[in-house]
Structures are given as C-alpha cells and as structure tokens.
Scaffold this active site. Structure first.
Site, short mmCIF file in Angstrom:
data_model
loop_
_atom_site.label_atom_id
_atom_site.label_comp_id
_atom_site.label_asym_id
_atom_site.label_seq_id
_atom_site.Cartn_x
_atom_site.Cartn_y
_atom_site.Cartn_z
N GLU A 1 0.82 -1.22 0.00
CA GLU A 1 0.00 0.00 0.00
C GLU A 1 0.85 1.26 0.00
O GLU A 1 0.53 2.23 -0.67
CB GLU A 1 -0.93 0.00 1.23
CG GLU A 1 -2.04 1.06 1.16
CD GLU A 1 -1.60 2.45 1.58
OE1 GLU A 1 -2.30 3.41 1.21
OE2 GLU A 1 -0.56 2.61 2.24
N GLU A 2 1.94 1.24 0.77
CA GLU A 2 2.72 2.47 0.96
C GLU A 2 3.40 2.94 -0.33
O GLU A 2 3.90 4.06 -0.39
CB GLU A 2 3.77 2.29 2.07
CG GLU A 2 3.17 2.09 3.46
CD GLU A 2 2.51 3.35 4.04
OE1 GLU A 2 2.43 4.36 3.34
OE2 GLU A 2 2.06 3.29 5.19
N ASP B 1 -7.85 2.35 7.12
CA ASP B 1 -6.51 2.96 7.13
C ASP B 1 -6.59 4.23 7.98
O ASP B 1 -7.69 4.69 8.29
CB ASP B 1 -6.08 3.27 5.69
CG ASP B 1 -4.57 3.26 5.51
OD1 ASP B 1 -3.86 3.51 6.50
OD2 ASP B 1 -4.11 3.01 4.39
ZN LIG Z 1 -1.81 3.53 5.68
#
Ligand SMILES: [Zn+2]
Length: 344
Positions: free
Chosen positions: A220-221, A240
């Site tokens: 995700e990052e 998140d």
């Molecule tokens: Zn995150």
C-alpha cells in the site's frame, strides 16, 4: 456485541513488533496465520502475498472486502560507504528529518539481523557547521551499524548486501489515559481492528451479512496494495489511518469516513451506507477529505477492478512520523467495521 480492547491492544503490539517494510512479508505472514488460527480462521494468499481471511455470510450472493494494509514505511540498503555506514533508499513516503536518530534493524537475505541507527552525514553541531541546516534525504541520511566495522569490507563480512531490507523501530508507548504514540499506527492499528472484529464474530457465533473477506496487503505504501482484488468482491473498504489536518472534522477519539482522497471521491452510496452504519451504531465519527493521501481502496479502482470503493479509519496525528492515536478512535473504527460487516 463488544470489541475487546485488551485483545486489540495486545494484537496491535504483536503486529508492531513484527517488521514489515513495503514488500517484506516474510516475518508478518506467519504472525497473521497464527493470530487467525487462534480465532479459528484460515488464511489464503494471492501471488502478491496479500493475505485473505474469508468469512461466509448469511447471504452468500454477494462478497465484500475489508482491507488493512500490513506494510509500513522502511528502507533498503542501496550502497555501502567507505567508512562502513550504509547508504539507503526509502520505501514509501518517509520524512527523513523525522527518522534521524531512530533505531533500525537490517535484515539480510541470508537470515541475519543487525541493529543500527539512522544518522545524518553531518550528525553533530559540535563537529559540522551545517548539522542543523543540512537537508535530510536519501543522500544525507545513513545507517550507522552497531558493529565494530570501519570499512565496506567489514560490512560485507557481516553478510550485509545491497537490497537488504531495513526496518525502523516503532517505539510503542501507551499512556494511562489511552493515547498511543509510536510509528506505524498506520496501519497496524487497522490490522488489529480486523482481528478484534473477527474475534467478536467468532466468539458470538455471528455471521456477517454478506461473505466478507478481510485482506492484508504488503504494497500500500507505494501505491499497489489494493491493485489486485479477487473477482467475486463487489465492495472494497480500506481501513486505514485518517488524516488530521487544518480542515479536518475528525479527531484522535473518532473514526473518520473518507469522502475523497488525493485523486478521487469514494463511492457515493457505499460512503452513505457507512455514515448510516456509524449513526446506527452510535460511533463517534466524522466525514473528511484526505488531502495528500491514497488507500488500498483507491488503488483497487486504479487497478481496474469492478468494485465500489470506500475508506475509513482512526484519526492519527503526525502521520508517517512518530504517530499518535487514541484507543477511543481505534475502538470506534473497529465498531464501524463490525456494524458494516453485520448489516452492510
Ligand atoms: Zn496507511
């Protein structure tokens, strides 16, 4: 049905203690499997090593997804300096000034670990004129190993090579009045919420409304965590961190539903249903736009998946640095997850 905050906090600490910089899934996968197995769930994976826990619904005609990315910011070794310090390349949106002085662990591909700390090339105002003003970035911040090495050959003799992963110590602190201060609340708090929701459903013998897939991604990052979504999923909700900034209505005590991230508004009807679920379950909640922000849900849309996308999470101060959140905001997030899972 109650969320056990003791369980959630214990799981969160265990997840924080497990290093998982972007794409480094080796240590986290067995931990996910172990926590899931304790609750009676099985874990499956796709070829990007996204972990899935699938719970059959009362209505099996539809499948929805609650995702919480398992990766964090980190670094990779990109070179070795003549003095035995390591040159680095960031994984994800790191603010280098914020990590100066932090403890790190180097994970060699041969299975060894070495500790060190992140230092600026001009590390002390006692020795350098520009120690306070030098820009901190990948070119000026190095890893100083806690080893008796004086040159590059000494580092290579330890088994450290270009391409080794570097994880940053999270430094978990929980105050008596419920504030959590550490790195990587993004997104291990949301992972812990997922397990607390799975525990509540298992212990009460309750099925979600629809087939519900709990997903844990590892990219995700860097913008690719949600890019692959199993075909049967029609709604993708990313759990998140919520951004707290100048225009925010949210807080560390609340869950914030994201109406729009940096690149897109989230699905209108799904977002409205999440707002209705928050109202119905009495969650302390807010709705905000997250400015310089993306999530696995937005990545699912960009990946061309035919899903409705939405996102929500706990308010986090100082995101991508040493972050601060509150147990109340994390509990409100877990309660909203449970409300969505049970009633859609
Ligand atoms: Zn995150």
């Amino acid at each position: 049905m109650k969320i056990s905050m003791t369980y959630l906090t214990d799981v969160m600490k265990r997840l924080l203690d497990t290093p998982s910089p972007v794409g480094y899934y080796e240590k986290m996968k067995p931990v996910i499997e172990d926590i899931a197995s304790d609750l009676g769930y099985e874990v499956t994976y796709d070829n990007r090593d996204t972990a899935y826990i699938t719970v059959a619904g009362r209505d099996t005609s539809k499948t929805v997804c609650l995702s919480a990315h398992a990766d964090t910011l980190g670094f990779m070794v990109r070179g070795i300096n003549k003095d035995g310090t390591l040159r680095i390349r960031a994984l994800g949106g790191i603010n280098h000034a914020n990590v100066e002085g932090e403890n790190v662990t180097v994970h060699t591909r041969g299975g060894k670990t070495y500790t060190g700390m992140l230092v600026c090339e001009h590390h002390s105002a006692h020795a350098f004129d520009d120690a306070k003003t030098m820009v901190r970035d990948d070119n000026t911040v190095f890893v100083l190993l806690d080893e008796f090495v004086k040159d590059a050959d000494g580092v290579r003799a330890l088994g450290i090579r270009h391409g080794d992963y570097i994880s940053i110590e999270p430094r978990f602190t929980l105050t008596d009045n419920g504030f959590i201060k550490c790195r990587f609340i993004d997104n291990k708090a949301a992972m812990a919420c997922s397990f607390a929701v799975l525990k509540a459903m298992a212990e009460n013998g309750v099925k979600p409304k629809y087939n519900t897939v709990f997903a844990f991604s590892f990219y995700e990052e860097i913008g690719f965590g949600g890019i692959v979504v199993p075909n049967d999923i029609s709604e993708y909700v990313a759990i998140d961190i919520a951004i707290l900034g100048p225009d925010s209505d949210g807080s560390e005590q609340a869950v914030t539903i994201c109406a729009k991230d940096a690149s897109m508004p989230y699905d209108y009807s799904l977002t409205n249903r999440l707002i209705a679920a928050a109202e119905r379950s009495g969650c302390d909640y807010a709705v905000d736009l997250f400015y310089r922000y993306g999530s696995d849900a937005g990545q699912a849309i960009k990946g061309g998946n035919n899903v409705r996308a939405a996102a929500f999470g706990m308010g986090v101060y100082s995101s991508h640095g040493v972050e601060r959140a509150h147990l109340d905001g994390i509990e409100n997030t877990a309660r909203l997850m449970l409300a969505y899972a049970l009633e859609g």
